[in-house]
Design a protein around this motif. Structure first.
Motif, PDB file in Angstrom:
ATOM      1  N   THR A 127       0.814  -1.215   0.000  1.00 33.67           N
ATOM      2  CA  THR A 127       0.000   0.000   0.000  1.00 33.67           C
ATOM      3  C   THR A 127       0.851   1.270   0.000  1.00 33.67           C
ATOM      4  O   THR A 127       0.346   2.348  -0.315  1.00 33.67           O
ATOM      5  CB  THR A 127      -0.917   0.046   1.230  1.00 33.67           C
ATOM      6  N   GLY A 128       2.120   1.156   0.424  1.00 31.86           N
ATOM      7  CA  GLY A 128       2.964   2.330   0.532  1.00 31.86           C
ATOM      8  C   GLY A 128       2.655   3.198   1.725  1.00 31.86           C
ATOM      9  O   GLY A 128       3.264   4.255   1.907  1.00 31.86           O
ATOM     10  N   ARG A 129       1.714   2.769   2.576  1.00 33.49           N
ATOM     11  CA  ARG A 129       1.358   3.591   3.738  1.00 33.49           C
ATOM     12  C   ARG A 129       2.506   3.624   4.743  1.00 33.49           C
ATOM     13  O   ARG A 129       2.767   4.660   5.355  1.00 33.49           O
ATOM     14  CB  ARG A 129       0.085   3.044   4.392  1.00 33.49           C
ATOM     15  N   ALA A 130       3.170   2.504   4.938  1.00 35.81           N
ATOM     16  CA  ALA A 130       4.349   2.434   5.815  1.00 35.81           C
ATOM     17  C   ALA A 130       5.012   1.097   5.598  1.00 35.81           C
ATOM     18  O   ALA A 130       4.397   0.049   5.812  1.00 35.81           O
ATOM     19  CB  ALA A 130       3.947   2.581   7.284  1.00 35.81           C
ATOM     20  N   ARG A 131       6.277   1.128   5.185  1.00 34.30           N
ATOM     21  CA  ARG A 131       6.978  -0.126   4.903  1.00 34.30           C
ATOM     22  C   ARG A 131       7.689  -0.606   6.162  1.00 34.30           C
ATOM     23  O   ARG A 131       8.903  -0.561   6.294  1.00 34.30           O
ATOM     24  CB  ARG A 131       7.928   0.081   3.725  1.00 34.30           C
ATOM     25  N   LEU A 132       6.874  -1.069   7.115  1.00 33.62           N
ATOM     26  CA  LEU A 132       7.350  -1.534   8.417  1.00 33.62           C
ATOM     27  C   LEU A 132       6.627  -2.826   8.760  1.00 33.62           C
ATOM     28  O   LEU A 132       5.411  -2.948   8.546  1.00 33.62           O
ATOM     29  CB  LEU A 132       7.075  -0.487   9.507  1.00 33.62           C
ATOM     30  N   SER A 133       7.349  -3.794   9.325  1.00 28.42           N
ATOM     31  CA  SER A 133       6.754  -5.105   9.572  1.00 28.42           C
ATOM     32  C   SER A 133       5.589  -5.026  10.548  1.00 28.42           C
ATOM     33  O   SER A 133       4.588  -5.738  10.397  1.00 28.42           O
ATOM     34  CB  SER A 133       7.826  -6.077  10.089  1.00 28.42           C
ATOM     35  N   HIS A 134       5.694  -4.170  11.571  1.00 24.48           N
ATOM     36  CA  HIS A 134       4.605  -4.113  12.549  1.00 24.48           C
ATOM     37  C   HIS A 134       3.338  -3.502  11.957  1.00 24.48           C
ATOM     38  O   HIS A 134       2.232  -3.854  12.368  1.00 24.48           O
ATOM     39  CB  HIS A 134       5.024  -3.375  13.824  1.00 24.48           C
TER      40      HIS A 134
ATOM     41  N   SER B 201       2.498  -3.954   8.748  1.00 23.34           N
ATOM     42  CA  SER B 201       1.961  -5.046   7.930  1.00 23.34           C
ATOM     43  C   SER B 201       1.157  -6.028   8.788  1.00 23.34           C
ATOM     44  O   SER B 201       0.079  -6.488   8.383  1.00 23.34           O
ATOM     45  CB  SER B 201       3.112  -5.782   7.227  1.00 23.34           C
ATOM     46  N   THR B 202       1.673  -6.348   9.970  1.00 23.36           N
ATOM     47  CA  THR B 202       0.954  -7.247  10.874  1.00 23.36           C
ATOM     48  C   THR B 202      -0.367  -6.631  11.307  1.00 23.36           C
ATOM     49  O   THR B 202      -1.416  -7.299  11.337  1.00 23.36           O
ATOM     50  CB  THR B 202       1.821  -7.549  12.106  1.00 23.36           C
ATOM     51  N   TYR B 203      -0.328  -5.347  11.641  1.00 23.24           N
ATOM     52  CA  TYR B 203      -1.549  -4.630  12.035  1.00 23.24           C
ATOM     53  C   TYR B 203      -2.580  -4.660  10.909  1.00 23.24           C
ATOM     54  O   TYR B 203      -3.761  -4.962  11.130  1.00 23.24           O
ATOM     55  CB  TYR B 203      -1.165  -3.192  12.397  1.00 23.24           C
ATOM     56  N   HIS B 204      -2.129  -4.366   9.682  1.00 17.47           N
ATOM     57  CA  HIS B 204      -3.035  -4.413   8.542  1.00 17.47           C
ATOM     58  C   HIS B 204      -3.622  -5.810   8.353  1.00 17.47           C
ATOM     59  O   HIS B 204      -4.818  -5.958   8.069  1.00 17.47           O
ATOM     60  CB  HIS B 204      -2.283  -4.017   7.263  1.00 17.47           C
ATOM     61  N   GLY B 205      -2.785  -6.836   8.504  1.00 18.58           N
ATOM     62  CA  GLY B 205      -3.254  -8.203   8.324  1.00 18.58           C
ATOM     63  C   GLY B 205      -4.348  -8.575   9.311  1.00 18.58           C
ATOM     64  O   GLY B 205      -5.367  -9.176   8.938  1.00 18.58           O
ATOM     65  N   HIS B 206      -4.154  -8.215  10.577  1.00 16.21           N
ATOM     66  CA  HIS B 206      -5.178  -8.502  11.594  1.00 16.21           C
ATOM     67  C   HIS B 206      -6.474  -7.748  11.290  1.00 16.21           C
ATOM     68  O   HIS B 206      -7.579  -8.290  11.441  1.00 16.21           O
ATOM     69  CB  HIS B 206      -4.663  -8.092  12.974  1.00 16.21           C
ATOM     70  N   LEU B 207      -6.326  -6.499  10.847  1.00 14.05           N
ATOM     71  CA  LEU B 207      -7.503  -5.681  10.572  1.00 14.05           C
ATOM     72  C   LEU B 207      -8.299  -6.251   9.398  1.00 14.05           C
ATOM     73  O   LEU B 207      -9.533  -6.383   9.476  1.00 14.05           O
ATOM     74  CB  LEU B 207      -7.063  -4.245  10.269  1.00 14.05           C
ATOM     75  N   VAL B 208      -7.609  -6.613   8.326  1.00  5.81           N
ATOM     76  CA  VAL B 208      -8.295  -7.183   7.166  1.00  5.81           C
ATOM     77  C   VAL B 208      -8.983  -8.498   7.538  1.00  5.81           C
ATOM     78  O   VAL B 208     -10.118  -8.761   7.107  1.00  5.81           O
ATOM     79  CB  VAL B 208      -7.308  -7.391   5.998  1.00  5.81           C
ATOM     80  N   ALA B 209      -8.327  -9.324   8.334  1.00  2.00           N
ATOM     81  CA  ALA B 209      -8.942 -10.591   8.762  1.00  2.00           C
ATOM     82  C   ALA B 209     -10.234 -10.336   9.531  1.00  2.00           C
ATOM     83  O   ALA B 209     -11.250 -11.028   9.317  1.00  2.00           O
ATOM     84  CB  ALA B 209      -7.955 -11.385   9.616  1.00  2.00           C
ATOM     85  N   ASP B 210     -10.215  -9.343  10.419  1.00  2.00           N
ATOM     86  CA  ASP B 210     -11.418  -9.019  11.198  1.00  2.00           C
ATOM     87  C   ASP B 210     -12.533  -8.486  10.299  1.00  2.00           C
ATOM     88  O   ASP B 210     -13.712  -8.795  10.504  1.00  2.00           O
ATOM     89  CB  ASP B 210     -11.085  -7.982  12.277  1.00  2.00           C
ATOM     90  N   ILE B 211     -12.163  -7.665   9.306  1.00  2.00           N
ATOM     91  CA  ILE B 211     -13.165  -7.114   8.387  1.00  2.00           C
ATOM     92  C   ILE B 211     -13.824  -8.232   7.583  1.00  2.00           C
ATOM     93  O   ILE B 211     -15.057  -8.305   7.478  1.00  2.00           O
ATOM     94  CB  ILE B 211     -12.509  -6.090   7.434  1.00  2.00           C
TER      95      ILE B 211
ATOM     96  N   ALA C 142      -2.396   6.301   9.775  1.00  2.00           N
ATOM     97  CA  ALA C 142      -1.987   7.585   9.221  1.00  2.00           C
ATOM     98  C   ALA C 142      -1.702   8.583  10.341  1.00  2.00           C
ATOM     99  O   ALA C 142      -2.544   8.836  11.202  1.00  2.00           O
ATOM    100  CB  ALA C 142      -3.069   8.134   8.296  1.00  2.00           C
ATOM    101  N   GLY C 143      -0.486   9.128  10.357  1.00  2.00           N
ATOM    102  CA  GLY C 143      -0.123  10.131  11.353  1.00  2.00           C
ATOM    103  C   GLY C 143       0.208   9.600  12.719  1.00  2.00           C
ATOM    104  O   GLY C 143       0.427  10.379  13.650  1.00  2.00           O
ATOM    105  N   SER C 144       0.255   8.268  12.873  1.00  2.00           N
ATOM    106  CA  SER C 144       0.521   7.716  14.205  1.00  2.00           C
ATOM    107  C   SER C 144       1.558   6.597  14.183  1.00  2.00           C
ATOM    108  O   SER C 144       1.710   5.883  15.172  1.00  2.00           O
ATOM    109  CB  SER C 144      -0.779   7.170  14.807  1.00  2.00           C
ATOM    110  N   ILE C 145       2.270   6.458  13.085  1.00  2.00           N
ATOM    111  CA  ILE C 145       3.177   5.325  12.934  1.00  2.00           C
ATOM    112  C   ILE C 145       4.405   5.473  13.816  1.00  2.00           C
ATOM    113  O   ILE C 145       5.013   6.542  13.890  1.00  2.00           O
ATOM    114  CB  ILE C 145       3.593   5.182  11.458  1.00  2.00           C
ATOM    115  N   ALA C 146       4.760   4.390  14.497  1.00  2.00           N
ATOM    116  CA  ALA C 146       5.957   4.362  15.345  1.00  2.00           C
ATOM    117  C   ALA C 146       7.068   3.619  14.623  1.00  2.00           C
ATOM    118  O   ALA C 146       6.829   2.592  13.992  1.00  2.00           O
ATOM    119  CB  ALA C 146       5.645   3.661  16.667  1.00  2.00           C
TER     120      ALA C 146
END
Length: 262
Positions: free
Chosen positions: A100-107, A109-119, A139-143
């Protein structure tokens, strides 16, 4: 991340690391197979055992069939906050993480994966989602953390990013252990720095940068504050236990109680 104090640079130099900024590599050679490597830049030539090149990354969506559904291949996949690819009728295609280009960070990607699974599970159960239910809030909160010594931590927006986005900004910063003297007990030669970027209109945290030993432990509290839009006056009352590195927050939030809670 460019923190104001050059603590990482100083630490590396103290370990006898030589740093050459704004330097373009002109030539590399290994005259003898298995032998040392010579690198030339500017008017200097240095000898090293090996050279490590950080080549960067690019999106790898060339051959996964995006063109068969009308999306361009070889580019990031634009998604909405439910991570559904835009331009796909019916919203059946999801993309997450690096694609997605939103953030190229492993954590992330994991967050996105859990969210998509729940949806998908909710929709499969026939449940209609509310407007803001199960939407991504990255967006605006990435660590992110650079695990150097000292560690460099950034959460959310920098001051420059916040101003560029039109926020009215005020900042708070502190040097350690000067601002919290007992932190010097945690480690010999303890040094650190931190900065908060605050939305002056709402007195909520837009971002934070921390530089110091084991300062990655501060990332989650900052992320919670940004995501939840907690007023800084309220954050002051989340008292850190003594003696811990979390007391880095104390001078950054001092005198914040005069601001209204929103």
């Amino acid at each position: 991340m460019n923190p104001k104090p050059a603590l990482v640079e100083e630490s590396l130099r103290n370990k006898s690391v030589k740093i050459h900024f704004e330097t373009e590599l002109c030539a590399v050679a290994r005259p003898v197979a298995g032998g040392p490597v010579t690198a030339t830049f500017g008017r200097q030539t240095v000898e090293a055992d090996e050279i490590v090149l950080a080549a960067g990354r690019r999106v790898n969506t060339d051959d996964i069939g995006l063109e068969t559904v009308g999306l361009p291949a070889g580019t990031f996949i634009t998604v909405n906050d439910r991570l559904q690819a835009t331009g796909i009728t019916g919203g059946w295609l999801y993309a997450l993480g690096d694609t997605t280009g939103r953030a190229r960070l492993s954590h992330i990607s994991t967050y996105h994966g859990h969210l998509v699974a729940d949806i998908i599970a909710a929709l499969a159960a026939g449940r209609e989602l509310f407007e803001d239910e199960l939407t991504a809030h990255d967006a605006g909160s990435i660590a992110q953390v650079i695990f150097t010594d000292p560690q460099v931590v950034r959460v959310g927006r920098t001051e420059r990013q916040a101003r560029a986005e039109g926020f009215a900004v005020r900042t708070r910063s502190a040097d350690y252990p000067d601002a919290v003297t007992h932190l010097a007990l945690l480690r010999d030669g303890f040094r650190g720095w931190a900065k908060l970027v605050i939305d002056a209109a709402t007195n909520t945290l837009l971002g934070a940068t921390f530089v110091g030993p084991e300062f990655s432990e501060l990332a989650q509290a900052a992320t919670l504050a940004v995501v939840a839009k907690l007023p800084t006056g309220l954050l002051r009352h989340a008292v850190a236990p003594h003696p811990t590195v979390n007391q880095v927050w104390d001078p950054l939030l001092a005198h914040e109680t005069e601001f209204a809670y929103y």
